[in-house]
Design an enzyme around this catalytic site. Structure first.
Site, PDB file in Angstrom:
ATOM      1  N   LYS A  52       0.846  -1.205   0.000  1.00  0.00           N
ATOM      2  CA  LYS A  52       0.000   0.000   0.000  1.00  0.00           C
ATOM      3  C   LYS A  52       0.879   1.252   0.000  1.00  0.00           C
ATOM      4  O   LYS A  52       0.643   2.195  -0.765  1.00  0.00           O
ATOM      5  CB  LYS A  52      -0.937  -0.009   1.216  1.00  0.00           C
ATOM      6  CG  LYS A  52      -2.055  -1.033   1.091  1.00  0.00           C
ATOM      7  CD  LYS A  52      -2.817  -1.258   2.391  1.00  0.00           C
ATOM      8  CE  LYS A  52      -3.849  -2.375   2.209  1.00  0.00           C
ATOM      9  NZ  LYS A  52      -4.522  -2.766   3.451  1.00  0.00           N
ATOM     10  N   GLN A  96      -4.271  -1.438   9.796  1.00  0.00           N
ATOM     11  CA  GLN A  96      -4.212  -2.782   9.226  1.00  0.00           C
ATOM     12  C   GLN A  96      -4.744  -3.796  10.239  1.00  0.00           C
ATOM     13  O   GLN A  96      -4.296  -3.841  11.382  1.00  0.00           O
ATOM     14  CB  GLN A  96      -2.767  -3.108   8.824  1.00  0.00           C
ATOM     15  CG  GLN A  96      -2.626  -4.427   8.076  1.00  0.00           C
ATOM     16  CD  GLN A  96      -3.319  -4.421   6.716  1.00  0.00           C
ATOM     17  OE1 GLN A  96      -3.273  -3.442   5.974  1.00  0.00           O
ATOM     18  NE2 GLN A  96      -3.981  -5.522   6.367  1.00  0.00           N
ATOM     19  N   ASP A 119     -10.760   3.305   4.599  1.00  0.00           N
ATOM     20  CA  ASP A 119     -11.190   1.911   4.476  1.00  0.00           C
ATOM     21  C   ASP A 119     -12.717   1.800   4.453  1.00  0.00           C
ATOM     22  O   ASP A 119     -13.259   0.741   4.167  1.00  0.00           O
ATOM     23  CB  ASP A 119     -10.641   1.076   5.655  1.00  0.00           C
ATOM     24  CG  ASP A 119      -9.338   0.379   5.291  1.00  0.00           C
ATOM     25  OD1 ASP A 119      -9.130   0.107   4.090  1.00  0.00           O
ATOM     26  OD2 ASP A 119      -8.533   0.118   6.199  1.00  0.00           O
TER      27      ASP A 119
END
Ligand code: NDP
Length: 304
Positions: A52, A96, A119
């Protein structure tokens, strides 16, 4: 022959578009920024976060990786998130998952400012998505819609069946398909006759987390099959059940001792009209959509 929906190519096109938007923003003195919080030493998480961060670099997005120790407390994580919420140079905050057991994951996801929730996991964004308001949508489901649209697969009026109802994949995928005017059915572990439901699908989305779970008999001939699953298999018998005769896979499996299979039995793809392969289908879209969300967050925060 069923059509293969090439997620790598679609993701590359989206990243190219994002890079162009980043250039336009840069001309106005704005550089979108993403903070990626990675707790502990889970190897898979490290690989995901690194890719990412690397993609940010490729597209001209500022990125910062924050790596608190494995034994961090919820309180210390909340302080960290609040500091990121306050930072002007950060547009997106990514935590994460999974987090270590002692950390309250829900409390942390709820602490991320909805404006920086790239997200799309914050309840405010989930609610906005449901209400059809502008929202940061979860990346994987948003990627599913991009694959369908950019491959010219009609959604409006089609029967879409989503197997899986998680907050991060199944539910938002169903909601996005509904907003595209599909007639949507959501299935889960308590669904009475799953095969009867999936056989009605013009578009079948599998987000279950079980290797090769969707078998050929469960797919309507000619349907579009979107396989969200990522499952690593190491068992030889299981491998040969799915991939016997696939020389390339067999060579890779012999070398590595594992391979990745989706939630759809690869033999079921033969029944489909179009499908996303695993790997190389939905997976690449997740990072591409994270980049798109980061730029969208940067624009929305500045009223652009
Ligand atoms: P979850 O475990 O959170 O959800 C799985 C869902 O599948 C649940 O709703 C569950 O039903 C349903 N399910 C489980 N067993 C059955 C069954 N026998 N029959 C019908 N439904 C069943 O998984 P996620 O949504 O997080 O992930 C799904 C898959 O997608 C995984 O393989 C994951 O690795 C992959 N994934 C891929 C991403 C990508 O970038 N491509 C990103 C995120 C996930 P119930 O609710 O009743 O328990």
């Amino acid at each position: 022959m069923p059509k293969i929906l090439d997620g790598v190519a679609i993701a590359a096109a989206i990243k190219q578009e994002v890079a162009e938007q980043v250039k336009v923003l840069a001309a106005g003195g704005v550089r979108p920024g993403l903070a990626a919080v990675l707790v502990g030493n889970v190897a898979a998480s490290q690989i995901y976060v690194r890719s990412k961060v690397q993609t940010c670099e490729e597209l001209g997005i500022f990125s910062e990786m924050i790596t608190p120790p494995e034994d961090i407390t919820t309180e210390a994580m909340l302080d960290l998130i609040n500091a990121l919420n306050d930072r002007e140079d950060i547009d997106g905050i990514l935590i994460q998952l999974p987090l270590p057991k002692q950390v309250d994951t829900k409390a942390l996801l709820d602490a991320v400012s909805p404006a920086k929730d790239v997200d799309g996991f914050h309840p405010v964004n989930a609610g906005r998505l449901q209400a059809g308001r502008p929202a940061l949508a979860p990346c994987t489901p948003a990627g599913v819609i991009e694959i369908l649209k950019r491959s010219g697969i009609p959604i409006s009026g089609q029967n879409a069946v989503v197997v899986g109802r998680s907050d991060i994949v199944g539910k938002p995928a169903a909601m996005l398909l509904l907003h595209q005017n599909a007639t949507v059915t959501i299935c889960h572990s308590k669904t009475r006759d799953l095969a009867a439901e999936t056989r009605e699908a013009d578009i079948l989305v599998a987000a279950i987390g079980r290797a090769g779970f969707i078998t050929p008999e469960m797919v309507k001939p000619g349907a579009t099959v979107i396989d969200v699953g990522i499952n690593r298999i190491t068992d030889e018998a299981e491998f040969y059940k799915f991939f016997k005769g696939d020389a390339k896979r067999e060579a890779a499996f012999a070398k590595r001792g594992s391979t990745i299979v989706g939630d759809v039995d690869p033999r079921a793809f033969e029944v489909a009209g179009a499908y996303t392969p695993v790997p190389g289908g939905v997976g690449p879209l997740t990072i591409a959509m994270l980049m798109a969300n980061t730029v969208q967050a940067a624009k929305m925060r500045r009223g652009l």
